[in-house]
Design a protein around this motif. Sequence first.
Motif, PDB file in Angstrom:
ATOM      1  N   THR A   1      -3.175  13.734  10.602  1.00 40.34           N
ATOM      2  CA  THR A   1      -2.521  12.813  11.522  1.00 40.34           C
ATOM      3  C   THR A   1      -3.080  13.053  12.921  1.00 40.34           C
ATOM      4  O   THR A   1      -3.335  14.195  13.318  1.00 40.34           O
ATOM      5  CB  THR A   1      -0.985  12.978  11.494  1.00 40.34           C
TER       6      THR A   1
ATOM      7  N   ARG B   1       0.839  -1.210   0.000  1.00 41.08           N
ATOM      8  CA  ARG B   1       0.000   0.000   0.000  1.00 41.08           C
ATOM      9  C   ARG B   1       0.869   1.254   0.000  1.00 41.08           C
ATOM     10  O   ARG B   1       0.632   2.193  -0.760  1.00 41.08           O
ATOM     11  CB  ARG B   1      -0.878  -0.033   1.242  1.00 41.08           C
ATOM     12  N   ARG B   2       1.905   1.256   0.829  1.00 46.44           N
ATOM     13  CA  ARG B   2       2.756   2.446   0.892  1.00 46.44           C
ATOM     14  C   ARG B   2       3.661   2.536  -0.342  1.00 46.44           C
ATOM     15  O   ARG B   2       3.900   3.634  -0.860  1.00 46.44           O
ATOM     16  CB  ARG B   2       3.597   2.427   2.160  1.00 46.44           C
TER      17      ARG B   2
ATOM     18  N   SER C   1      -7.942   9.376  11.977  1.00 46.79           N
ATOM     19  CA  SER C   1      -7.375  10.227  10.925  1.00 46.79           C
ATOM     20  C   SER C   1      -8.120  10.033   9.610  1.00 46.79           C
ATOM     21  O   SER C   1      -8.403  11.002   8.894  1.00 46.79           O
ATOM     22  CB  SER C   1      -5.891   9.903  10.726  1.00 46.79           C
TER      23      SER C   1
END
Length: 165
Positions: free
Chosen positions: A127, A24-25, A134
């Motif tokens: 954040t 995902r990142r 978030s």
Amino acid sequence: MFPLALDLAGRRVVAVGGGPVSARRVRDFLAAGADVHVVSPELCPELEAMLGDLTWHPHRYRDGDLTGAWLVHTATGDPLADARVAAAAAESRIWCVNAGRAHRGTAAVPARATVETHAGRVTVAVTSGDPRRSMAVRDWLVGRLPLARFGLLPRPRRGSLRKSA
Ligand SMILES: C[C@@]1(CC(=O)O)c2cc3[nH]c(cc4nc(cc5[nH]c(cc(n2)[C@H]1CCC(=O)O)[C@@](C)(CC(=O)O)[C@@H]5CCC(=O)O)C(CC(=O)O)=C4CCC(=O)O)c(CCC(=O)O)c3CC(=O)O
Ligand SMILES: NC(=O)C1=CN([C@@H]2O[C@H](COP(=O)(O)OP(=O)(O)OC[C@H]3O[C@@H](n4cnc5c(N)ncnc54)[C@H](O)[C@@H]3O)[C@@H](O)[C@H]2O)C=CC1
């Protein structure tokens, strides 16, 4: 935490771990133009599909893997391995997201969304330390952005409101 926007274009990002969280990142690091290196003995199907766009080091993390990195991301599912990566990154003063243990890294990925406008992209990042909170705040904010108030026109196109995560 101090929010920053990073210019990753052409810069080396080392992602340790080949599972869905890394995938995902990594997808977003690639979208930001980063030179992504993945260190992991195996890759999940999502990362395999990105093999043409990244460099894979098919082994477990070992000393030296962070050389040249501007940013490190570790998500091995093994707290000891993640801690070793985070400690090596800190030793070399490289910012490190430890996806397994929030308080053992030096950086964190905020919940994000990008809106395309006629004048370029507007990105909202939230954040709070609690990813679910978030995400909820991000969704509320981005759904209510009064673009016209800022002289912006939405640029409608496929994926114009993109949750990037
Ligand atoms: C601290 C941080 C550090 C970091 O950057 O990694 C961190 C840490 C951890 N996340 C955990 C769990 C989950 N995180 C998500 C999702 C997201 N997590 C993201 C960020 C961050 N996560 C950083 C804080 C940012 C902030 O300040 O808010 C988002 C916002 C951004 C992104 O990932 O791009 C992204 C939104 C995706 C979107 O926009 O859609 C989901 C939901 C899902 O996956 O669907 C779950 C399952 C939750 C559940 O099951 O309830 C765990 C426990 C792991 C475990 O216990 O196994 C830890 C570790 C810990 O807290 O110690
Ligand atoms: N921060 C966040 O947003 C979230 C974090 N997590 C946490 O992220 C971590 C990873 O999650 P998943 O991707 O689902 O795990 P996973 O277990 O599916 O994948 C882990 C990957 O790391 C590799 N790996 C294991 N040891 C390694 C080592 N020493 N060196 C290099 N690679 C190694 C494995 O081969 C595998 O490819 C877990 O700790 C999980 O709790 C989970 C959900 C969200």
